[in-house]
Design a protein around this motif. Structure first.
Motif, short mmCIF file in Angstrom:
data_model
loop_
_atom_site.label_atom_id
_atom_site.label_comp_id
_atom_site.label_asym_id
_atom_site.label_seq_id
_atom_site.Cartn_x
_atom_site.Cartn_y
_atom_site.Cartn_z
N TRP A 1 -69.42 6.56 27.14
CA TRP A 1 -69.77 5.92 25.77
C TRP A 1 -71.81 6.23 26.32
N THR A 2 -72.05 7.24 26.80
CA THR A 2 -73.65 7.57 27.02
C THR A 2 -73.54 8.37 25.84
N GLU A 3 -74.96 8.40 25.56
CA GLU A 3 -75.63 8.33 24.36
C GLU A 3 -75.73 10.09 24.41
N TRP B 1 -72.67 -1.72 20.15
CA TRP B 1 -71.95 -0.41 19.64
C TRP B 1 -72.93 0.10 18.37
N ARG C 1 -73.55 4.26 18.48
CA ARG C 1 -73.95 5.11 18.67
C ARG C 1 -73.19 6.09 17.90
#
Length: 426
Positions: free
Chosen positions: A11-13, A35, A37
């Motif tokens: 779930w990193t950008e 959330w 992104r």
């Protein structure tokens, strides 16, 4: 495929689309109700459970995928602006609930998430047919594999057999209350089997009851302790101290269903309470002898670690033999374990490298593909420890020969993959 276009259970950008295999906490670390992104793809079952975990989530970002159906997703190259089409199919993982098969200009990738591959299971046979039909004549270039139990020491029976072991223990203690340690999601089939076999309701805590109702179980579970002697409690509340306290009021035993050895330290002056998993079995039904319960017909151990605690090898992850059968079926060019931990990561290439077509000793875990214009492209996976630091394959390959603390492995594992261009020299 350019860097960061697709992420799975990570779930990193930086990615354009994100995929979630299931809602266990170690796969959603970093995912929050805030959330924003990008779109998040998941199974229908996961989407139905989603509001109970992330109540303020922007559900316009949620994309539901039906199992066994190809979905096409358009991606845009940040550098050139050109479009590429990603094809993806969700396939039943027999855990909770899916694995993902990807196709694109990077090749063919299979990400198992957590999965159980029981050879004789009806569900597995259906999943095997679905997977082979989806692959057609394609080779799996990279298999991202659930390597939780990727060690020959892990050999446990099908869940149906283990569930019967649990029922036998409960039936053999008719005057006892029963405490079963479970997570916030999973083991529903086990609880359903117990309820049907013994014709009883099962107590669960209020949040778990809500999950059970969302899954469609309305008449089996209750929050009223007066209606049943069998209670499913959060795993974190399952302990020797809890069982000892309950036994001051009523005779009570605890059952821990897990493929992991549920290791406890012996109480002071009572070393015989520490159970060794070296016990071998003979033939017959469940019987109690010398503090150990054994299922001799199916060659599995039901450990009695303490006078009040039993451990039954009921697992939602594949054991070593099942992992081997799955790799032989898929025949990947290369593979990488999705579970890494600081002290006990097991590289599946260590045991199964000969089953792959790529260089078995490769430390880069990437498969390079030549494009039409001669440029090299690659697909690589990044795994992380629970602490968030990137894993070092070279370091973990040394540590795999060391101490195998498997309970810590699962608790500290951080899973996730990003389909990206590999610019590392490691």
């Amino acid at each position: 495929m350019e860097k960061g276009l697709v992420s799975v259970d990570r779930w990193t950008e930086g990615s354009q689309v994100y995929f979630l295999t299931h809602l266990h906490a170690d796969h959603t670390q970093g995912l929050t109700s805030r959330w924003a992104r990008g779109p998040l793809f998941c199974s229908r079952l996961t989407s139905e459970l989603f509001p109970s975990k992330f109540s303020d989530f922007d559900f316009s970002l949620l994309r539901v995928m039906d199992i066994g159906v190809w979905h096409s997703i358009s991606l845009v190259s940040p550098s050139s602006g050109s479009q590429a089409v990603l094809q993806v199919m969700a396939i039943d993982a027999h855990h909770c609930p899916v694995m993902f098969l990807f196709r694109g200009d990077f090749g063919c990738i299979l990400y198992t998430g957590d999965f159980r591959w029981e050879a004789e299971s009806k569900q597995t046979k259906i999943g095997r047919t679905m997977l082979l039909n989806a692959l057609e004549d394609d080779n799996v270039d990279i298999l991202y594999l659930d390597n939780t139990y990727c060690n020959p020491s892990f050999d446990f029976p099908p869940r149906e057999v283990a569930a019967k072991q649990v029922v036998d223990i409960i039936a053999s203690h008719p005057d006892h209350d029963i405490i079963i340690g479970i997570d916030t999601l999973g083991k529903e089939d086990l609880l359903l089997h117990i309820s049907q076999a013994l014709k009883i309701k099962i107590w669960v805590w209020p949040e778990r009851l809500e999950t059970m109702h969302l899954l469609g179980f309305h008449d089996i579970f209750t929050t009223k302790t007066s209606l049943t002697r069998v209670r499913a409690v959060p795993r974190y509340s399952f302990s020797i101290e809890t069982l000892e306290g309950l036994n001051t009021m009523r005779p009570t035993i605890g059952i821990m269903p897990s493929g992991l050895p549920w290791v406890v330290k012996p109480t002071k002056g009572d070393d015989n309470l520490f159970y060794s998993f070296s016990t071998h079995l003979k033939k017959g039904k469940l019987s109690e002898k010398d503090g150990t319960w054994t299922d001799k017909l199916n060659g599995s151990v039901v450990g009695r670690f303490h006078q009040y605690i039993y451990s039954v090898p009921y697992s939602d992850h594949s054991c070593f033999a099942e992992i081997k059968e799955f790799i032989e079926l898929v025949q990947p060019t290369s593979m990488k374990g999705i579970v890494s931990a600081s002290s006990c990561y097991t590289d599946p290439l260590y045991y199964f490298g000969k089953l792959c077509g790529a260089n078995q000793l490769s430390k880069r875990f990437c498969y390079k593909l030549g494009s039409k214009d001669g440029d090299e492209r690659a697909v690589a996976v990044q795994t992380k420890y629970y602490s968030g630091h990137s894993s070092s394959t070279k370091a973990t390959s040394k540590r795999r020969r060391g101490r195998m603390n498997w309970v810590m492995a699962v608790r500290r594992a951080h899973r996730g993959a990003k389909i990206e261009e590999n610019d590392s020299s490691d």
